[in-house]
Design an enzyme around this catalytic site. Structure first.
Site, PDB file in Angstrom:
ATOM      1  N   HIS A  90       2.131  -0.556  -0.229  1.00  0.00           N
ATOM      2  CA  HIS A  90       1.272  -0.041   0.845  1.00  0.00           C
ATOM      3  C   HIS A  90       0.168  -1.052   1.166  1.00  0.00           C
ATOM      4  O   HIS A  90      -0.829  -1.140   0.452  1.00  0.00           O
ATOM      5  CB  HIS A  90       0.656   1.306   0.408  1.00  0.00           C
ATOM      6  CG  HIS A  90      -0.199   1.964   1.437  1.00  0.00           C
ATOM      7  ND1 HIS A  90      -0.061   3.290   1.805  1.00  0.00           N
ATOM      8  CD2 HIS A  90      -1.221   1.504   2.191  1.00  0.00           C
ATOM      9  CE1 HIS A  90      -0.953   3.594   2.727  1.00  0.00           C
ATOM     10  NE2 HIS A  90      -1.677   2.532   2.976  1.00  0.00           N
TER      11      HIS A  90
ATOM     12  N   HIS B 291      -1.870  -3.383   4.670  1.00  0.00           N
ATOM     13  CA  HIS B 291      -2.185  -3.424   6.109  1.00  0.00           C
ATOM     14  C   HIS B 291      -2.390  -4.881   6.492  1.00  0.00           C
ATOM     15  O   HIS B 291      -3.517  -5.312   6.732  1.00  0.00           O
ATOM     16  CB  HIS B 291      -3.445  -2.605   6.414  1.00  0.00           C
ATOM     17  CG  HIS B 291      -3.281  -1.137   6.238  1.00  0.00           C
ATOM     18  ND1 HIS B 291      -2.927  -0.300   7.270  1.00  0.00           N
ATOM     19  CD2 HIS B 291      -3.389  -0.351   5.138  1.00  0.00           C
ATOM     20  CE1 HIS B 291      -2.846   0.951   6.821  1.00  0.00           C
ATOM     21  NE2 HIS B 291      -3.120   0.951   5.519  1.00  0.00           N
TER      22      HIS B 291
ATOM     23  N   LYS C 103      -4.333  -5.916   9.789  1.00  0.00           N
ATOM     24  CA  LYS C 103      -5.780  -5.805   9.961  1.00  0.00           C
ATOM     25  C   LYS C 103      -6.567  -6.541   8.884  1.00  0.00           C
ATOM     26  O   LYS C 103      -7.797  -6.552   8.910  1.00  0.00           O
ATOM     27  CB  LYS C 103      -6.220  -4.340  10.079  1.00  0.00           C
ATOM     28  CG  LYS C 103      -5.932  -3.446   8.898  1.00  0.00           C
ATOM     29  CD  LYS C 103      -6.624  -2.063   9.039  1.00  0.00           C
ATOM     30  CE  LYS C 103      -6.148  -1.197  10.174  1.00  0.00           C
ATOM     31  NZ  LYS C 103      -5.145  -0.181   9.830  1.00  0.00           N
TER      32      LYS C 103
ATOM     33  N   HIS D 124       0.074   8.339   5.977  1.00  0.00           N
ATOM     34  CA  HIS D 124      -1.266   8.407   5.384  1.00  0.00           C
ATOM     35  C   HIS D 124      -1.659   9.886   5.380  1.00  0.00           C
ATOM     36  O   HIS D 124      -1.760  10.495   6.447  1.00  0.00           O
ATOM     37  CB  HIS D 124      -2.267   7.623   6.225  1.00  0.00           C
ATOM     38  CG  HIS D 124      -2.198   6.143   6.035  1.00  0.00           C
ATOM     39  ND1 HIS D 124      -1.109   5.404   6.393  1.00  0.00           N
ATOM     40  CD2 HIS D 124      -3.097   5.264   5.497  1.00  0.00           C
ATOM     41  CE1 HIS D 124      -1.333   4.124   6.092  1.00  0.00           C
ATOM     42  NE2 HIS D 124      -2.529   4.012   5.551  1.00  0.00           N
TER      43      HIS D 124
ATOM     44  N   GLU E  74      -6.571  11.515   3.462  1.00  0.00           N
ATOM     45  CA  GLU E  74      -7.432  10.460   2.917  1.00  0.00           C
ATOM     46  C   GLU E  74      -8.882  10.903   3.079  1.00  0.00           C
ATOM     47  O   GLU E  74      -9.631  10.405   3.922  1.00  0.00           O
ATOM     48  CB  GLU E  74      -7.162   9.134   3.650  1.00  0.00           C
ATOM     49  CG  GLU E  74      -7.841   7.945   2.980  1.00  0.00           C
ATOM     50  CD  GLU E  74      -7.494   6.605   3.617  1.00  0.00           C
ATOM     51  OE1 GLU E  74      -6.633   6.577   4.517  1.00  0.00           O
ATOM     52  OE2 GLU E  74      -8.083   5.595   3.202  1.00  0.00           O
TER      53      GLU E  74
ATOM     54  N   ASP F 234      -3.493  -1.506  -0.512  1.00  0.00           N
ATOM     55  CA  ASP F 234      -4.053  -1.057   0.765  1.00  0.00           C
ATOM     56  C   ASP F 234      -4.732  -2.221   1.508  1.00  0.00           C
ATOM     57  O   ASP F 234      -4.090  -3.205   1.779  1.00  0.00           O
ATOM     58  CB  ASP F 234      -4.997   0.126   0.530  1.00  0.00           C
ATOM     59  CG  ASP F 234      -5.006   1.130   1.676  1.00  0.00           C
ATOM     60  OD1 ASP F 234      -4.270   0.928   2.656  1.00  0.00           O
ATOM     61  OD2 ASP F 234      -5.748   2.130   1.586  1.00  0.00           O
ATOM     62  N   ASN F 235      -6.021  -2.129   1.771  1.00  0.00           N
ATOM     63  CA  ASN F 235      -6.676  -3.082   2.671  1.00  0.00           C
ATOM     64  C   ASN F 235      -7.347  -4.237   1.924  1.00  0.00           C
ATOM     65  O   ASN F 235      -7.871  -4.042   0.834  1.00  0.00           O
ATOM     66  CB  ASN F 235      -7.747  -2.359   3.492  1.00  0.00           C
ATOM     67  CG  ASN F 235      -7.172  -1.208   4.280  1.00  0.00           C
ATOM     68  OD1 ASN F 235      -6.815  -0.181   3.706  1.00  0.00           O
ATOM     69  ND2 ASN F 235      -7.051  -1.370   5.560  1.00  0.00           N
TER      70      ASN F 235
END
Ligand SMILES: [Zn+2]
Length: 441
Positions: free
Chosen positions: A79, A81, A84, A233, A236, A333-334
């Site tokens: 998972h 991103h 971004k 998602h 969250e 994630d990010n």
């Protein structure tokens, strides 16, 4: 200072005294120690694992003696991103909150996300992940409106360019009520054409139970029509009224969905009443859903308010879900965006942080599979994630022997083997992206 013994090039290597998480081994491995590690000999030939057996007392001729250093299969990120990532210098999050992150990303996307901008940042992220030894990544891709036509071709191009180095999967990310519109239908067709997955955010503004059910029905119908898997998602938030995980599971059951459903985050499950949590987990198990937890980013975003210490950490009940037989994976994630200012695409760092946050160490058991075998299975990378004869010799070698050594030293010494050959581990310099940030950001 002693470091790694020299690793011969040429793809033929005999690794002596390799400590391998027993959960990631197939075949006879002898007894595991208190950390769940088994002391092995790993023979590599022709870029593949030729044999695997408990380590002999004496090193065989020509062996590379790892002296108990750990060996893992290359990890897989379930998972991320990557579209971004690394926008933070031009898109700061003023207060670190979830709401501000959404606003900052939306503004940056509108102003800056050309194909070239995405390609530059996405490639930077892939180079980081490759240097850390990542074998594959599932990335969500913001797919609102006109953005899908810009982002998906770049994704497809990079997936081809990186084939054989880092395998890529893409998931469409929109608010799921969009799937009940003609634009959502067109997006599903585009994703099917690109070999991606349908996904999105299950909590959308003003969603009544009926509106949520209708949106889920539209999503599952489109996924069924195109033969696509789903990765959402979900909840969250540490507001207990964020409760879409149960409805997602019921939709999967109602549609007798044949694809795989993955639910990321599921934070509010950590703050709901025990009876509710039990009922929802039963549904998740019945629906065959995989849960991906993103503990570092949850800790960064959840329960944040200026001048106040967070009390709620938003980490889904990892142990309880797994005790129900629900597959639980860990993701990063990010990285360096308004949702998470830090991170560098290193799955061993994700594992390290998750162990500390989620108490995954008493025992470690098969938690190493949550960043290796589990995500590899989810991404359909059948050859990866475990160490077994015949599999590609895609391995991560650590100097660290015990789990405390591995987890104590962030980014300790490691060697990445891809197809039995030592691979470059040099990280790209953050300065390479400076021209994307006017006036230095
Ligand atoms: Zn995410």
């Amino acid at each position: 200072m002693a470091g790694f013994p020299p690793i011969p090039a040429g793809g033929t290597i005999l690794l002596h005294r390799a400590s391998v998480p027993a959960a990631l081994l197939e075949g006879d491995h002898g007894p595991a120690d208190a950390d769940g590690l088994a002391l092995m000999e790993i023979g590599i030939a022709g870029g593949r694992i030729a044999h695997l057996r408990p380590a002999a007392a004496m090193p065989p001729d020509g062996a590379v003696d790892l002296d108990g250093g750990q060996v893992w299969p290359l990890p897989v990120e379930p998972h991320a991103h990557l579209d971004k990532g690394h926008i933070l210098p031009r898109a700061p999050n003023p207060d670190g909150s979830f709401g501000s992150a959404i606003a900052a990303v939306a503004e940056d996307r509108r102003a800056n996300w050309t194909a070239e901008d995405i390609r530059r940042r996405f490639s930077f992220a892939l180079r980081c992940a490759e240097a850390y030894g990542t074998a594959g990544i599932r990335t969500h891709l913001d797919s609102d409106g006109a953005q899908a036509a810009v982002t998906w071709p770049v994704f497809a191009e990079l997936r081809e360019a990186w084939r054989g180095r880092v395998a890529l999967q893409g998931v469409a990310l929109i608010s799921i009520d969009g799937y009940a519109t003609p634009e959502g239908e067109a997006l599903a067709a585009r994703v099917a054409e690109a070999g991606g997955l349908l996904g999105g955010i299950s909590n959308f503004p003003g969603a009544t139970p009926e509106a949520l059910e209708a949106a889920l029905d539209a999503l599952f119908r489109l996924a069924d029509r195109h033969g696509l898997d789903i990765d959402l998602h979900v909840d969250e938030s540490v507001d207990p009224s964020a409760a879409t995980l149960g409805p997602v599971a019921r939709a999967a059951i109602r549609h007798r969905f044949h694809g795989r459903v993955t639910c990321g985050h599921c934070c509010s499950l950590s703050v709901q009443e025990p009876g509710t949590v039990d009922r929802v987990m039963d549904l998740v198990a019945e629906a065959g859903i995989t849960v991906v937890s993103l503990p570092v980013v949850n800790g960064y975003l959840q329960d944040r308010a200026p001048g106040r210490t967070p009390r709620l950490r938003g980490v889904t009940p990892l142990h309880e879900l797994r005790a129900r037989g629900i597959p639980v994976l860990l993701g990063g994630d990010n990285c360096r965006d308004p949702f998470h200012a830090y991170g560098d695409h290193d799955m061993i760092e994700v594992f390290t942080d998750a162990v500390r946050i989620g108490h995954l160490d008493k025992p470690f058991g098969d938690w190493p599979a949550a960043v290796t075998a589990g995500p590899a299975a989810l991404l359909g990378m059948a050859d990866h994630g475990r160490i077994r004869p015949g599999a590609p010799a895609d391995l991560l070698l650590f100097r660290a022997r015990r789990m405390d050594e591995l987890l104590a030293r962030r980014r300790g010494e490691r060697i990445v083997l891809r197809g039995g050959e030592p691979a470059p581990t040099e990280l790209p310099d953050h300065r390479e992206l400076d021209d994307l940030f006017p006036r230095g950001g």
